[in-house]
Design a protein around this motif. Structure first.
Motif, PDB file in Angstrom:
ATOM      1  N   VAL A 149       0.856  -1.187   0.000  1.00 20.71           N
ATOM      2  CA  VAL A 149       0.000   0.000   0.000  1.00 20.71           C
ATOM      3  C   VAL A 149       0.890   1.235   0.000  1.00 20.71           C
ATOM      4  O   VAL A 149       1.602   1.510   0.967  1.00 20.71           O
ATOM      5  N   GLY A 150       0.851   1.962  -1.105  1.00 21.41           N
ATOM      6  CA  GLY A 150       1.687   3.140  -1.278  1.00 21.41           C
ATOM      7  C   GLY A 150       2.745   2.879  -2.327  1.00 21.41           C
ATOM      8  O   GLY A 150       3.636   2.049  -2.131  1.00 21.41           O
ATOM      9  N   ALA A 151       2.648   3.568  -3.451  1.00 12.55           N
ATOM     10  CA  ALA A 151       3.592   3.370  -4.556  1.00 12.55           C
ATOM     11  C   ALA A 151       4.657   4.449  -4.564  1.00 12.55           C
ATOM     12  O   ALA A 151       5.079   4.910  -5.624  1.00 12.55           O
ATOM     13  N   GLY A 152       5.090   4.852  -3.360  1.00 11.72           N
ATOM     14  CA  GLY A 152       6.210   5.765  -3.244  1.00 11.72           C
ATOM     15  C   GLY A 152       7.510   4.972  -3.180  1.00 11.72           C
ATOM     16  O   GLY A 152       7.534   3.775  -3.475  1.00 11.72           O
ATOM     17  N   GLY A 179       4.376   6.714  -7.642  1.00 11.54           N
ATOM     18  CA  GLY A 179       5.628   7.443  -7.445  1.00 11.54           C
ATOM     19  C   GLY A 179       5.716   8.157  -6.118  1.00 11.54           C
ATOM     20  O   GLY A 179       6.811   8.518  -5.667  1.00 11.54           O
ATOM     21  N   GLY A 180       4.558   8.410  -5.476  1.00  9.20           N
ATOM     22  CA  GLY A 180       4.579   9.093  -4.189  1.00  9.20           C
ATOM     23  C   GLY A 180       5.201  10.469  -4.290  1.00  9.20           C
ATOM     24  O   GLY A 180       4.962  11.213  -5.254  1.00  9.20           O
ATOM     25  N   LEU A 181       6.031  10.822  -3.323  1.00 14.46           N
ATOM     26  CA  LEU A 181       6.649  12.144  -3.314  1.00 14.46           C
ATOM     27  C   LEU A 181       7.617  12.331  -4.478  1.00 14.46           C
ATOM     28  O   LEU A 181       7.896  13.468  -4.866  1.00 14.46           O
ATOM     29  N   ASN A 182       8.141  11.237  -5.039  1.00 14.88           N
ATOM     30  CA  ASN A 182       8.992  11.381  -6.218  1.00 14.88           C
ATOM     31  C   ASN A 182       8.219  11.986  -7.381  1.00 14.88           C
ATOM     32  O   ASN A 182       8.771  12.732  -8.192  1.00 14.88           O
ATOM     33  N   GLU A 183       6.930  11.667  -7.451  1.00 13.76           N
ATOM     34  CA  GLU A 183       6.080  12.197  -8.516  1.00 13.76           C
ATOM     35  C   GLU A 183       5.447  13.517  -8.131  1.00 13.76           C
ATOM     36  O   GLU A 183       5.333  14.433  -8.955  1.00 13.76           O
ATOM     37  N   TYR A 184       5.040  13.640  -6.867  1.00 13.19           N
ATOM     38  CA  TYR A 184       4.245  14.793  -6.450  1.00 13.19           C
ATOM     39  C   TYR A 184       4.965  15.782  -5.537  1.00 13.19           C
ATOM     40  O   TYR A 184       4.486  16.906  -5.371  1.00 13.19           O
ATOM     41  N   PHE A 234       2.407  -4.714   3.195  1.00 11.53           N
ATOM     42  CA  PHE A 234       3.416  -3.690   3.485  1.00 11.53           C
ATOM     43  C   PHE A 234       2.757  -2.322   3.357  1.00 11.53           C
ATOM     44  O   PHE A 234       2.086  -2.031   2.353  1.00 11.53           O
ATOM     45  N   LEU A 235       2.966  -1.472   4.355  1.00 12.79           N
ATOM     46  CA  LEU A 235       2.410  -0.125   4.363  1.00 12.79           C
ATOM     47  C   LEU A 235       3.513   0.891   4.109  1.00 12.79           C
ATOM     48  O   LEU A 235       4.421   1.051   4.923  1.00 12.79           O
ATOM     49  N   GLY A 236       3.439   1.556   2.973  1.00 14.63           N
ATOM     50  CA  GLY A 236       4.343   2.657   2.660  1.00 14.63           C
ATOM     51  C   GLY A 236       3.515   3.876   2.340  1.00 14.63           C
ATOM     52  O   GLY A 236       3.640   4.476   1.273  1.00 14.63           O
ATOM     53  N   ILE A 237       2.635   4.231   3.278  1.00 13.43           N
ATOM     54  CA  ILE A 237       1.566   5.195   3.012  1.00 13.43           C
ATOM     55  C   ILE A 237       1.978   6.645   3.205  1.00 13.43           C
ATOM     56  O   ILE A 237       1.180   7.558   2.962  1.00 13.43           O
ATOM     57  N   GLY A 238       3.205   6.883   3.652  1.00 11.35           N
ATOM     58  CA  GLY A 238       3.630   8.267   3.848  1.00 11.35           C
ATOM     59  C   GLY A 238       2.817   8.951   4.923  1.00 11.35           C
ATOM     60  O   GLY A 238       2.246   8.315   5.816  1.00 11.35           O
ATOM     61  N   LEU A 239       2.747  10.254   4.837  1.00 13.08           N
ATOM     62  CA  LEU A 239       2.024  11.071   5.803  1.00 13.08           C
ATOM     63  C   LEU A 239       0.972  11.883   5.053  1.00 13.08           C
ATOM     64  O   LEU A 239       1.302  12.841   4.360  1.00 13.08           O
ATOM     65  N   GLY A 240      -0.279  11.502   5.209  1.00  8.52           N
ATOM     66  CA  GLY A 240      -1.340  12.116   4.422  1.00  8.52           C
ATOM     67  C   GLY A 240      -1.899  13.403   4.984  1.00  8.52           C
ATOM     68  O   GLY A 240      -2.602  14.142   4.290  1.00  8.52           O
ATOM     69  N   GLY A 241      -1.606  13.694   6.247  1.00  2.00           N
ATOM     70  CA  GLY A 241      -2.116  14.913   6.857  1.00  2.00           C
ATOM     71  C   GLY A 241      -1.074  16.014   6.871  1.00  2.00           C
ATOM     72  O   GLY A 241       0.125  15.755   6.808  1.00  2.00           O
TER      73      GLY A 241
END
Length: 451
Positions: A149-152, A179-184, A234-241
């Motif tokens: 979960v999370g494609a960063g 891409g996560g933060l690499n894309e955004y 696997f959780l690679g969800i970053g920080l959404g808030g």
């Protein structure tokens, strides 16, 4: 306190097309072959090299540089990918000046390190330009299925490593693009020519990974359901808030989240369509604060100030990033914290700041204030995990200090769930650190599934 009488001045198209093109060109253009050869020859190829010890993914730096010096950039890239499958992006965004290059023997002796980051980019760009797939072959199918979960960076690294071992991966991401933060989230001048998307395609070329975009944990995807449908998660969800300033008028026009603005800028086809203020104030002291400050300046803002509550040496942004900001005309105001957002007619027009001081380790306001006019105020004071996204499992996943708790193998309190990247407790806010988390978790998951 006196309110400004100047009307907000926020508009697009402040610069010419040629100025936008120049401002957002590649920060560090690719080395030519001769330049790469000369730079590689500066390396001492140290035994037990300090640069390797400083690299979060333990890339054999002397080895990949030696391969460049002997005319083997393809082999050099393979050496890099063996430890970091996202080596191309890390070469662009990794703060090498505080990691491998900071401990380079050349840096210690001469103050001029080997350009490790640029040599890494030289090798990986050469490889991707000549090959469409990663240099690995999938093993025989295991019949095991893993939800990532999370494609960063963390999720991509984990998914690729597990796919190599023959497991099938469903890769979920809340955004339209992976891409996560690499894309955004990366400053546009650090990653040009759609590189983030090209690197994702490169990673996915291993096969066995099914991408499912528009799938947000806690909404369209539930952790409890994933745990019943997959052998591991696997959780690679970053920080959404996004952390708030907690000030009145924070919801007024012109008070913006830096992360959201950078994401919009990263996806823009034409920089001239992006409105920017003439006077900009950024609240924060990290990499995001520098990225938004520099980019608003490059979009045509005339006066950009970063306001940070502590001393410049305490800023999370590296010295190089601070230098980059200042050489682009950004002012850095330290020992100042936001006290009041001043608004008129529904739009912010100034920020009142209070001077601060260190009182035996405690940050305290001095009572002295100053006011900066601002057409736009950007919040860059950190992001936060959204615990509600993780609800639904029994027992609930363990969280401390607003992050997911993991062990050395990146395993959570739930036996079948691993996590990595920005969302975990103690993690570094670095692409390269997220990649290492994904690698470690993948090795642990593979071991568990092979038992």
């Amino acid at each position: 306190m006196t309110e400004s009488n100047t009307a907000p001045d926020v508009k697009p198209g402040r610069l010419s097309a040629s100025e936008y093109e120049r401002n957002f060109s590649d920060l560090h253009p690719l080395l030519a072959p001769h330049e790469a050869s000369v730079e590689a020859d500066r390396c001492y190829f140290c035994y037990d090299a300090p640069c390797v010890q400083a690299c979060p993914t333990s890339i054999d730096i002397p080895q990949f540089i030696r391969q460049i010096s002997t005319g083997n950039p393809t082999g050099s890239a393979k050496t890099i990918y063996d430890q970091n499958i996202l080596g191309g992006m890390c070469a662009r965004v990794c703060p090498t000046e505080t990691l491998c290059e900071q401990v380079c023997v050349r840096e210690v002796a001469e103050g001029k390190p080997v350009k490790i980051g640029q040599l890494q980019r030289y090798a990986t760009d050469h490889f991707m330009a000549s090959r469409e797939t990663t240099p690995y072959t999938r093993k025989s199918p295991t019949g095991k299925k893993v939800a990532v979960v999370g494609a960063g960076p963390a999720g991509l690294a984990c998914a690729h490593a597990l796919a190599v071992e023959g497991h099938d991966i469903d890769l979920f991401d809340a955004n339209e693009k992976p891409g996560g933060l690499n894309e955004y989230g990366i400053a546009s001048y650090k990653s040009v020519d759609n590189f983030a998307a090209r690197e994702v395609a490169f990673v996915l070329s291993i096969g066995g990974i099914t991408l499912k975009t528009g799938s947000k944990l806690g909404e369209t995807v539930q952790l409890s359901e994933l745990r019943t449908q997959y052998d591991a998660v696997f959780l690679g969800i970053g920080l959404g808030g996004v952390n708030a300033l907690g000030l009145e008028n924070e919801a007024k026009d012109g008070v913006l989240d830096a992360v959201d603005f950078i994401a919009g800028l990263r996806q823009a086809d034409d920089y001239a369509t992006l409105p920017v203020g003439r006077k900009v104030v950024v609240i924060g002291g990290g990499m995001t604060a520098v990225d938004i400050a520099v980019q608003t300046k490059l979009l045509g803002a005339e006066d950009v100030t970063i306001a940070y509550r502590r001393g410049q040496e305490r800023m999370n942004a590296s010295e190089y990033e601070q230098y980059l900001a200042q050489t682009n005309g950004v002012k850095i105001l330290t020992w100042a914290q936001p006290k009041t957002l001043i608004a008129s007619n529904g739009h912010v027009e100034a920020v009142e700041l209070e001077r601060t001081q260190d009182d035996n380790g405690q940050l305290k306001g001095t009572g002295e204030t100053l006011t900066l006019e601002a057409d736009m105020v950007f919040k860059a004071v950190g992001q936060a995990l959204v615990p509600a996204d993780l609800n639904g499992s029994s027992p609930n996943i363990r969280i401390e200090k607003g992050r997911i708790v993991v062990d050395a193998d990146r395993k959570t309190s739930l036996a079948d769930v691993w996590a990595g990247g920005d969302c975990v407790l103690g993690g570094d806010d670095l692409t390269v650190a997220a990649v290492e988390d994904g690698k470690i978790a993948a090795a642990s998951i593979h071991s568990a599934l092979s038992a």
